[in-house]
Design a protein around this motif. Structure first.
Motif, PDB file in Angstrom:
ATOM      1  N   ASN A  33       0.923  -1.318   0.063  1.00  0.00           N
ATOM      2  CA  ASN A  33       0.124   0.062   0.036  1.00  0.00           C
ATOM      3  C   ASN A  33       0.912   1.294   0.053  1.00  0.00           C
ATOM      4  O   ASN A  33       1.475   1.585   0.982  1.00  0.00           O
ATOM      5  N   SER A  34       1.105   1.810  -1.125  1.00  0.00           N
ATOM      6  CA  SER A  34       1.973   2.867  -1.242  1.00  0.00           C
ATOM      7  C   SER A  34       1.707   3.795  -0.491  1.00  0.00           C
ATOM      8  O   SER A  34       2.632   4.601  -0.023  1.00  0.00           O
ATOM      9  N   SER A  35       0.377   4.285   0.269  1.00  0.00           N
ATOM     10  CA  SER A  35       0.074   5.628   0.858  1.00  0.00           C
ATOM     11  C   SER A  35       0.896   5.098   2.359  1.00  0.00           C
ATOM     12  O   SER A  35       0.930   6.191   3.063  1.00  0.00           O
ATOM     13  N   SER A  39       3.461   7.312   6.084  1.00  0.00           N
ATOM     14  CA  SER A  39       2.854   7.119   7.274  1.00  0.00           C
ATOM     15  C   SER A  39       3.859   7.079   8.503  1.00  0.00           C
ATOM     16  O   SER A  39       5.127   6.692   8.558  1.00  0.00           O
ATOM     17  N   LEU A 108       1.644  10.719  -3.275  1.00  0.00           N
ATOM     18  CA  LEU A 108       2.116  10.920  -2.044  1.00  0.00           C
ATOM     19  C   LEU A 108       2.266  12.523  -1.399  1.00  0.00           C
ATOM     20  O   LEU A 108       1.734  12.779  -0.353  1.00  0.00           O
ATOM     21  N   GLN A 111      -1.490  13.087  -0.515  1.00  0.00           N
ATOM     22  CA  GLN A 111      -1.584  12.494   0.787  1.00  0.00           C
ATOM     23  C   GLN A 111      -1.111  13.288   1.942  1.00  0.00           C
ATOM     24  O   GLN A 111      -1.653  13.523   3.139  1.00  0.00           O
TER      25      GLN A 111
END
Length: 182
Positions: A33-35, A39, A108, A111
């Protein structure tokens, strides 16, 4: 008699190992999951793994050279290992952002912008209080961090951080032979 490696020579293999592990984690997270790459928990977990590995390899080197290491040698070993790790990791991220998935930086960055605005609101600051120019400037700054130039600048700044981390690691790793005291 076996000749021991200098701290710089001994740091190459651990540096490559840590860099490749870091790169493997990055690519695994990208495929899952690239998001998650932006994190906080991923960054924290990667930092913990990094510190554990650098201490492990530092202690291993200290043992190989007889169980004692002075601060200067410990610093050289730590800094070179961290620097090589950073080079490998940065090259892998450049490859990821510029070749493998050129659209990823935009995703990215968006996000990151959303996370930043949500964090500001959680502290009581409203995104509505910012002018559109300020929001555009913030967005541009975030996007610039994912460009090739931005990544190289980030690596340049990281070298200073690597030196500070290496100083801390060296202070912990150093061990002098008290039997040599008079």
């Amino acid at each position: 008699m076996e000749e021991t490696q200098s701290p710089v020579q001994a740091a190459v293999k651990p540096g490559l190992t840590i860099g490749l592990i870091s790169l493997a984690l990055t690519y695994i997270i990208y495929f899952v999951n690239s998001s998650l790459l932006i994190s906080g928990w991923f960054g924290f977990a990667a930092l913990i793994i990094f510190f554990v590995l650098i201490f492990y390899f530092g202690r291993q080197y200290r043992t190989e050279i007889g169980g004692f290491i002075d601060f200067g040698s410990a610093f050289k070993f730590s800094f070179v290992a961290i620097l090589i790790s950073g080079i490998v990791s940065t090259l892998g991220q450049i490859l990821l952002y510029q070749v493998v998935d050129p659209s990823l930086p935009q995703v990215l960055a968006e996000q990151t912008m959303q996370n930043t605005l949500a964090t500001m609101e959680s502290f009581g600051a409203s995104a509505d209080a910012m002018s559109p120019e300020q929001l555009d400037e913030m967005r541009t700054g975030i996007e610039d961090g994912f460009t090739l130039t931005g990544q190289l600048k980030g690596f340049g700044i990281a070298i200073i951080i690597y030196a500070i981390v290496a100083l801390i690691v060296a202070a912990i790793l150093k061990k002098r032979d008290k039997s040599l005291d008079y």
